[in-house]
Design a protein around this motif. Structure first.
Motif, mmCIF file in Angstrom:
data_model
loop_
_atom_site.group_PDB
_atom_site.id
_atom_site.type_symbol
_atom_site.label_atom_id
_atom_site.label_comp_id
_atom_site.label_asym_id
_atom_site.label_seq_id
_atom_site.Cartn_x
_atom_site.Cartn_y
_atom_site.Cartn_z
ATOM 1 N N ASN A 1 -12.676 66.695 1.480
ATOM 2 C CA ASN A 1 -13.605 67.577 1.067
ATOM 3 C C ASN A 1 -13.484 67.833 -0.528
ATOM 4 O OD1 ASN A 1 -11.287 68.884 1.207
ATOM 5 N ND2 ASN A 1 -12.190 70.741 1.990
ATOM 6 N N LYS A 2 -12.622 67.098 -1.069
ATOM 7 C CA LYS A 2 -12.231 67.444 -2.489
ATOM 8 C C LYS A 2 -12.918 66.278 -3.444
ATOM 9 C CE LYS A 2 -9.782 71.335 -2.023
ATOM 10 N NZ LYS A 2 -10.073 72.590 -2.425
ATOM 11 N N ILE A 3 -13.160 65.425 -2.774
ATOM 12 C CA ILE A 3 -13.417 63.995 -3.486
ATOM 13 C C ILE A 3 -14.969 63.557 -3.544
ATOM 14 C CG2 ILE A 3 -13.000 61.527 -3.661
ATOM 15 C CD1 ILE A 3 -10.389 62.155 -1.987
ATOM 16 N N ILE A 4 -15.618 63.609 -4.767
ATOM 17 C CA ILE A 4 -17.016 63.617 -4.778
ATOM 18 C C ILE A 4 -17.108 61.981 -5.554
ATOM 19 C CG2 ILE A 4 -18.978 64.238 -6.035
ATOM 20 C CD1 ILE A 4 -17.609 66.275 -4.100
ATOM 21 N N ALA A 5 -18.051 61.181 -4.783
ATOM 22 C CA ALA A 5 -18.498 60.010 -5.681
ATOM 23 C C ALA A 5 -19.733 60.146 -6.490
ATOM 24 C CB ALA A 5 -18.683 58.879 -4.421
ATOM 25 N N LEU A 6 -19.775 59.408 -7.745
ATOM 26 C CA LEU A 6 -20.593 59.620 -8.877
ATOM 27 C C LEU A 6 -20.808 58.528 -9.519
ATOM 28 C CD1 LEU A 6 -19.147 62.797 -10.331
ATOM 29 C CD2 LEU A 6 -21.031 62.951 -8.761
ATOM 30 N N SER A 7 -21.845 58.236 -10.230
ATOM 31 C CA SER A 7 -22.172 56.936 -10.731
ATOM 32 C C SER A 7 -22.584 57.259 -12.351
ATOM 33 C CB SER A 7 -23.142 56.135 -10.174
ATOM 34 O OG SER A 7 -23.419 55.046 -10.982
ATOM 35 N N ALA A 8 -21.898 56.481 -13.172
ATOM 36 C CA ALA A 8 -22.314 56.615 -14.697
ATOM 37 C C ALA A 8 -23.374 55.303 -14.838
ATOM 38 C CB ALA A 8 -21.348 56.675 -15.549
ATOM 39 N N GLY A 9 -23.425 54.298 -13.869
ATOM 40 C CA GLY A 9 -24.142 53.237 -14.185
ATOM 41 C C GLY A 9 -23.693 52.526 -15.387
ATOM 42 N N SER A 10 -24.402 52.023 -16.430
ATOM 43 C CA SER A 10 -23.989 51.366 -17.507
ATOM 44 C C SER A 10 -24.338 52.064 -18.563
ATOM 45 C CB SER A 10 -25.141 50.016 -17.664
ATOM 46 O OG SER A 10 -26.320 50.282 -17.693
ATOM 47 N N SER A 11 -24.224 53.634 -18.561
ATOM 48 C CA SER A 11 -24.632 54.489 -19.450
ATOM 49 C C SER A 11 -23.306 54.788 -20.574
ATOM 50 C CB SER A 11 -25.207 55.748 -18.877
ATOM 51 O OG SER A 11 -24.188 56.383 -18.096
ATOM 52 N N GLU A 12 -22.255 54.323 -20.165
ATOM 53 C CA GLU A 12 -20.913 54.907 -20.874
ATOM 54 C C GLU A 12 -20.092 53.358 -20.949
ATOM 55 O OE1 GLU A 12 -19.076 57.941 -19.094
ATOM 56 O OE2 GLU A 12 -20.752 59.160 -18.722
ATOM 57 N N LEU A 13 -20.549 52.678 -21.922
ATOM 58 C CA LEU A 13 -19.982 51.194 -22.003
ATOM 59 C C LEU A 13 -18.870 51.310 -23.199
ATOM 60 C CD1 LEU A 13 -23.208 48.948 -22.757
ATOM 61 C CD2 LEU A 13 -21.766 49.333 -20.668
ATOM 62 N N LEU A 14 -17.700 50.669 -22.809
ATOM 63 C CA LEU A 14 -16.576 50.717 -23.661
ATOM 64 C C LEU A 14 -16.634 49.372 -24.605
ATOM 65 C CD1 LEU A 14 -13.611 51.251 -21.304
ATOM 66 C CD2 LEU A 14 -14.762 53.032 -22.716
ATOM 67 N N VAL A 15 -17.709 48.239 -24.345
ATOM 68 C CA VAL A 15 -17.605 47.304 -25.105
ATOM 69 C C VAL A 15 -19.194 46.925 -25.118
ATOM 70 C CG1 VAL A 15 -17.346 44.909 -25.209
ATOM 71 C CG2 VAL A 15 -15.503 46.340 -24.311
ATOM 72 N N VAL A 16 -19.663 46.562 -26.273
ATOM 73 C CA VAL A 16 -21.080 46.158 -26.384
ATOM 74 C C VAL A 16 -21.215 45.118 -26.931
ATOM 75 C CG1 VAL A 16 -21.761 48.653 -26.379
ATOM 76 C CG2 VAL A 16 -21.225 47.479 -28.612
ATOM 77 N N ASP A 17 -22.558 44.462 -27.033
ATOM 78 C CA ASP A 17 -22.877 43.234 -27.815
ATOM 79 C C ASP A 17 -22.057 41.918 -27.251
ATOM 80 O OD1 ASP A 17 -24.528 44.608 -29.378
ATOM 81 O OD2 ASP A 17 -23.079 45.064 -30.768
ATOM 82 N N CYS A 18 -21.754 41.935 -25.967
ATOM 83 C CA CYS A 18 -21.161 40.650 -25.439
ATOM 84 C C CYS A 18 -22.492 39.451 -25.471
ATOM 85 C CB CYS A 18 -20.843 40.859 -23.980
ATOM 86 S SG CYS A 18 -19.379 42.032 -23.889
ATOM 87 N N ALA A 19 -21.816 38.385 -25.968
ATOM 88 C CA ALA A 19 -22.938 37.261 -25.877
ATOM 89 C C ALA A 19 -22.117 35.938 -25.624
ATOM 90 C CB ALA A 19 -23.114 37.061 -27.523
ATOM 91 N N GLY A 20 -22.815 34.838 -25.635
ATOM 92 C CA GLY A 20 -22.334 33.652 -25.094
ATOM 93 C C GLY A 20 -23.105 33.313 -23.640
#
Length: 277
Positions: free
Chosen positions: A232-251
């Protein structure tokens, strides 16, 4: 009667809004004679939740202008998508309370009135938000340092790429979750709340990534409960791809998958509460 699985913990008064976000709480008071069906809540003309009597939803937005509304007996017109709704100018660091009201699609109430009516209300968790502007609520540094502790579980440790189910989780992932639960239990803390927040890389659509993040968070939540933490204390949430730590991955595809490894993660945010006696 609504299923118990539709609700989580009871409302806690005095929730502080993050300093850089707007916090919104929509609620539907318990009804002596319940109205059939859910009350649909819309954020910027997109469906967020269907509230049952005695339920509330809590979410955050970027500061600025937003359209907020709720409708009872909304089908088949779904007025939240097309009806006339006034713009609300919402300020950072503030919490706004809205009561579901049959006569007013955006009924704002004061915190004192809302919290008196929210007593006994429970967080509603069964509906998946489709509102693209809704954000997972962060925490101010002052609050976080005092009561909140964050733990990050690597997505690559938990799941294979693109996977999210209970059968998809790796042995290393199960071990990591058990170790985290054991650490919290050994710390002898009674948590006020545990947010399990799923994050994804930017591959795919924003909608698909929100669903993937939420499914991963739900899997981690179920294993934390299995390991002994209070459901009853644990909530599942989603940030999806809105909080990226790494950007501009290529290749190549393989190179992008490897580059995005840090973005695929599940964060467990524990509001520590007080020590057990």
């Amino acid at each position: 009667m609504p299923s118990a699985q539709a609700f989580s913990h009871q409302y806690t008064p005095g929730i502080v809004a993050p300093t850089e976000q707007v916090q919104v709480i929509y609620y539907r008071a318990a009804e002596a004679i319940p109205t059939n069906g859910a009350a649909n809540v819309y954020v910027d003309r997109e469906f967020h939740s269907g509230l049952l009597p005695g339920g509330y939803t809590q979410f955050c937005l970027a500061p600025g202008k937003h359209m907020l509304s709720s409708y009872l007996n909304d089908a088949p017109r779904y007025m939240g998508k097309t009806g006339k709704v006034s713009d609300a100018h919402l300020e950072a660091g503030k919490t706004y309370f809205y009561r579901v009201d049959a006569s007013n699609p955006s009924h704002s109430v004061s915190q004192s009135i809302a919290e008196s009516e929210l007593r006994g209300s429970r967080l509603q968790v069964q509906a998946l938000s489709r509102a693209s502007y809704v954000q997972a609520c962060g925490h101010t540094a002052s609050v976080k340092s005092a009561t909140v502790r964050d733990y990050t579980l690597s997505g690559d440790v938990l799941f294979d790429f693109g996977k999210s189910g209970i059968r998809d989780i790796t042995r290393e992932g199960r071990d990591a979750i058990r170790a985290l639960a054991q650490q919290l239990l050994e710390d002898a803390l009674v948590p006020r709340r545990i947010d399990v927040i799923g994050h994804t890389d930017p591959v795919g659509t924003a909608t698909a990534n929100r669903v993937l993040g939420l499914n991963r968070a739900r899997t981690v939540r179920s294993l934390l409960i299995e390991a002994g933490l209070p459901a009853n204390k644990i909530i599942a949430l989603s940030a999806g791809s809105s909080e990226l730590l790494v950007v501009d991955c290529a290749g190549s595809r393989a190179e992008k998958v490897a580059c995005n490894a840090q973005n695929r993660r599940v964060e467990v945010r524990v509001d520590q509460g007080v020590n057990r006696p």
